[in-house]
Enzyme design. Structure first.
Site, PDB file in Angstrom:
ATOM      1  N   CYS A  10       4.517  -2.351   8.648  1.00 57.11           N
ATOM      2  CA  CYS A  10       4.865  -0.889   9.016  1.00 57.11           C
ATOM      3  C   CYS A  10       4.599  -0.695  10.553  1.00 57.11           C
ATOM      4  O   CYS A  10       3.574  -1.436  11.098  1.00 57.11           O
ATOM      5  CB  CYS A  10       4.535   0.147   8.099  1.00 57.11           C
ATOM      6  SG  CYS A  10       5.053   0.061   6.440  1.00 57.11           S
TER       7      CYS A  10
ATOM      8  N   CYS B 149       0.637  -8.274   5.122  1.00 57.79           N
ATOM      9  CA  CYS B 149       0.487  -6.938   4.722  1.00 57.79           C
ATOM     10  C   CYS B 149      -1.331  -6.769   4.515  1.00 57.79           C
ATOM     11  O   CYS B 149      -1.978  -7.341   4.424  1.00 57.79           O
ATOM     12  CB  CYS B 149       1.156  -6.097   3.816  1.00 57.79           C
ATOM     13  SG  CYS B 149       3.001  -5.943   4.635  1.00 57.79           S
ATOM     14  N   ASP B 150      -1.746  -5.495   4.255  1.00 56.82           N
ATOM     15  CA  ASP B 150      -3.019  -5.225   4.398  1.00 56.82           C
ATOM     16  C   ASP B 150      -4.246  -5.588   3.851  1.00 56.82           C
ATOM     17  O   ASP B 150      -4.938  -6.178   4.610  1.00 56.82           O
ATOM     18  CB  ASP B 150      -3.027  -3.666   3.686  1.00 56.82           C
ATOM     19  CG  ASP B 150      -2.224  -2.515   4.602  1.00 56.82           C
ATOM     20  OD1 ASP B 150      -1.746  -2.795   5.374  1.00 56.82           O
ATOM     21  OD2 ASP B 150      -2.013  -1.389   3.776  1.00 56.82           O
ATOM     22  N   LYS B 151      -3.956  -6.481   2.582  1.00 60.97           N
ATOM     23  CA  LYS B 151      -5.355  -6.962   2.016  1.00 60.97           C
ATOM     24  C   LYS B 151      -4.882  -8.620   2.186  1.00 60.97           C
ATOM     25  O   LYS B 151      -6.001  -9.352   1.839  1.00 60.97           O
ATOM     26  CB  LYS B 151      -5.508  -6.841   0.650  1.00 60.97           C
ATOM     27  CG  LYS B 151      -5.482  -5.244   0.418  1.00 60.97           C
ATOM     28  CD  LYS B 151      -6.573  -4.601   1.368  1.00 60.97           C
ATOM     29  CE  LYS B 151      -6.319  -3.081   1.478  1.00 60.97           C
ATOM     30  NZ  LYS B 151      -5.304  -2.287   1.736  1.00 60.97           N
TER      31      LYS B 151
ATOM     32  N   SER C 176      -5.556   5.291   5.116  1.00 58.76           N
ATOM     33  CA  SER C 176      -4.674   4.481   5.549  1.00 58.76           C
ATOM     34  C   SER C 176      -4.689   4.280   7.250  1.00 58.76           C
ATOM     35  O   SER C 176      -4.866   5.007   7.674  1.00 58.76           O
ATOM     36  CB  SER C 176      -3.106   4.877   5.104  1.00 58.76           C
ATOM     37  OG  SER C 176      -2.151   3.900   5.925  1.00 58.76           O
TER      38      SER C 176
ATOM     39  N   GLU D 297      -6.970   4.699  -0.739  1.00 59.25           N
ATOM     40  CA  GLU D 297      -6.777   5.151   0.703  1.00 59.25           C
ATOM     41  C   GLU D 297      -6.047   6.531   0.563  1.00 59.25           C
ATOM     42  O   GLU D 297      -5.546   7.101  -0.477  1.00 59.25           O
ATOM     43  CB  GLU D 297      -5.490   4.503   1.205  1.00 59.25           C
ATOM     44  CG  GLU D 297      -5.951   3.196   1.877  1.00 59.25           C
ATOM     45  CD  GLU D 297      -4.856   2.420   2.527  1.00 59.25           C
ATOM     46  OE1 GLU D 297      -5.302   1.379   3.299  1.00 59.25           O
ATOM     47  OE2 GLU D 297      -3.722   2.752   2.608  1.00 59.25           O
TER      48      GLU D 297
ATOM     49  N   ASP E 150       0.735  -1.216  -0.101  1.00 54.78           N
ATOM     50  CA  ASP E 150      -0.010   0.002  -0.046  1.00 54.78           C
ATOM     51  C   ASP E 150       0.801   1.266  -0.119  1.00 54.78           C
ATOM     52  O   ASP E 150       0.406   2.229  -0.478  1.00 54.78           O
ATOM     53  CB  ASP E 150      -1.145   0.032   1.179  1.00 54.78           C
ATOM     54  CG  ASP E 150      -2.175  -0.732   0.882  1.00 54.78           C
ATOM     55  OD1 ASP E 150      -2.208  -1.721   0.048  1.00 54.78           O
ATOM     56  OD2 ASP E 150      -3.183  -0.474   1.711  1.00 54.78           O
TER      57      ASP E 150
END
Length: 555
Positions: free
Chosen positions: A191, A119-121, A468, A442, A78
């Protein structure tokens, strides 16, 4: 075993010949086949170490008598996708990940799955797949990044984005920016703040789908390798006992996850992902329950970007289990639910200890008596809007100001960095929702620019897109219905007064019903921004943000 369909019987002789081609022995074929979904790639910092995690999982599976079989899942970074067309391709990968995992698991008859996201997804996408497939599954993530250090202070990616705004405002030199660039992200891992990836990895523990430490053990710690081996061993127990995701991810488990979400102060993206995962598990998770839970759940953690503590600090303080143990003091969790450990929530957290009451506030001394996320409603957001309340400064909890209206993220960023946004303004970014984007980008760049320009305590931002987990301030996203389908946000005009009241969970535009009706009559739908490829297909199937942006055939 499910895998008998591809390896046992006379009719399966052709299948066995293909296993021979793969180098599998008869002894390996006799064992349960365990699919290991690897999100490893060389473009996402949180995924560059997953080859080592996957190797450890394979070792654990083999040690416990299974045959590990690795297959891939895609992943988008991202941070690298942020601020350009690439961000349209972030959220949409969640469904590609779920769909491709379903295809691989069904096509090859796996007896169980170990999902290795970070990570995100990837985390929600694989949780969606697990719920949909409902075969024994366990998760082990790649772990969070260590915080960066500049001038003796810890820092993270959100500081990096805000530094760009500071340069635009003339309060930071290019030399200082370069120092941030070199030091903000020092290791592999997701992160280092309570951003979306770490939020979802922590909530995987709260749901009962990951072992202790899944969300918090830093990526570079050898403890993470040991965790992966244990996950590989544990999947064999889950297969033997036939404990499946829907046995674990029940309605009460999702309520537990929402409660922990409120205590941790997670990313607002959790309000997209939890309903989508619940949908796949056959659970209707209406976001209206979020405010009810928030009203009685104290916010115990202020990790970056809300505060100055980081995932490594949460880990040392006792991790997710210590937060959950605090919440049991107020009887806020369902503790009798089964988890991937084979034990109940209550049994898992029995020995948990809060080792740092500054990182994890005791329930007697919370950051606030209400949870970290609020769902807002009103004539601007009839279905809902979402804000990370724990990252909003006190003076912006109630705010009124004139709308500064932009039909895309790029135009808003140009106005912010060009000094055209002033204290008191409410920046409105629309046509960035699931359909309008398409892809629901985002808005970290505009929120960071606002903070970097010194306007974080005086300017609000409202969007039908999303934020985000690194965003902070009065940033209200997921406004539903979105502009592309004629939601009220499409009818807002420059200078309209927007009223935000986070304690009362309201979001309104001070325009009469009659005037809004007149504007609606004159409103004309926008031509789609994308007409070819996956995004065009996604746009046709995706629902609104308040429903988790799930895909369904439109009737």
């Amino acid at each position: 075993m499910r895998s008998d369909s591809v390896k046992t019987g006379t009719a399966q002789a052709p299948h066995r010949s293909l296993f021979n081609a793969l180098g599998y022995t008869e002894e390996e074929r006799r064992r349960p086949l365990i699919g290991i979904v690897s999100s490893y790639n060389e473009i996402v910092p949180g995924h560059m170490n997953l080859d080592k995690i996957v190797d450890a999982v394979k070792m654990g599976v083999a040690m416990a008598g299974g045959t590990p079989v690795v297959f891939p899942a895609i992943a988008v970074c991202d941070g690298i996708a942020m601020g350009h067309v690439g961000m349209k391709y972030s959220l949409v990968t969640r469904d590609l990940i779920a769909d491709s995992t379903e295809c691989m698991a069904m096509a090859h008859g796996f007896d169980g799955l170990v999902c290795v996201p970070n990570c995100d997804k990837n985390v929600p996408g694989l949780l969606m797949a697990a719920a949909r497939l409902n075969i024994p599954t366990i998760f082990v993530s790649g772990g969070p990044m260590l915080a960066g250090r500049i001038n003796g202070q810890k820092t993270s990616l959100s500081s990096m984005f805000e530094a760009v705004g500071s340069v635009a405002a003339g309060t930071m030199s290019m030399e200082q920016l370069c120092e941030f660039e070199e030091k903000a992200c020092p290791t592999c891992g997701s992160c280092s703040g309570m951003y979306t990836a770490n939020s979802m990895n922590c909530l995987t523990e709260a749901l009962g789908m990951g072992l202790k430490g899944n969300g918090t053990i830093p990526a570079v710690y050898s403890e993470r390798i040991r965790l992966a081996k244990h996950a590989g061993m544990k999947i064999m127990e889950l297969v033997e006992k036939d404990i499946k995701p829907r046995d674990i991810m029940t309605e009460k488990a999702f309520l537990n996850a929402l409660t922990v979400d409120m205590a941790l102060g997670c990313s607002t993206n959790s309000m997209l992902h939890l309903p989508a995962i619940a949908h796949e598990a056959g659970v209707d998770l209406n976001l209206d329950v979020a405010n009810d839970l928030s009203a009685k759940t104290p916010n115990l953690c202020h990790l970056a970007p809300a505060g100055h503590t980081y995932m490594e600090d949460l880990n040392e303080a006792g991790g997710v289990y210590a937060v959950m143990k605090e919440l049991t003091k107020l009887n806020l969790l369902h503790t009798d639910l089964i988890t991937v450990t084979g034990q109940t929530v209550g049994e898992n957290i029995e020995g948990a200890v809060n080792r740092n009451p500054e990182v994890i506030r005791p329930v007697e001394n919370p950051y606030s008596t209400t949870g970290g996320i609020a769902v807002l409603k009103g004539n601007l957001a009839p279905d809902s809007g979402v804000v990370k309340r724990s990252a909003v400064v006190p003076e912006m909890m109630v705010h009124e100001g004139p709308a500064r209206v932009f039909d895309c993220e790029e135009d808003a960023i140009a106005a912010i960095k060009g000094g055209k946004i002033v204290a008191g303004d409410v920046v409105v970014i629309r046509y960035e929702g699931p359909k309008g984007g398409p892809g629901m980008r985002e808005m970290l760049n505009p929120t960071s620019a606002i903070a970097g320009m010194g306007l974080g305590s005086s300017v609000a931002l409202i969007t039908d897109g999303r934020f985000s987990g690194a965003s902070r301030g009065a940033s209200i996203g997921h406004v539903s219905p979105e502009a592309a389908v004629g939601g009220p946000i499409a009818l807002v005009e420059e200078g309209d007064i927007i009223s935000i009241n986070i304690p009362e969970n309201t979001l309104n535009v001070k325009v009469s019903d009659e005037e809004m009706a007149k504007r609606r009559e004159a409103w004309v739908p926008r031509e789609p921004k994308v007409t070819t490829g996956y995004l065009a297909r996604y746009r046709e199937l995706v629902t609104s943000g308040n429903r988790g942006a799930i895909l369904e055939i439109q009737k």
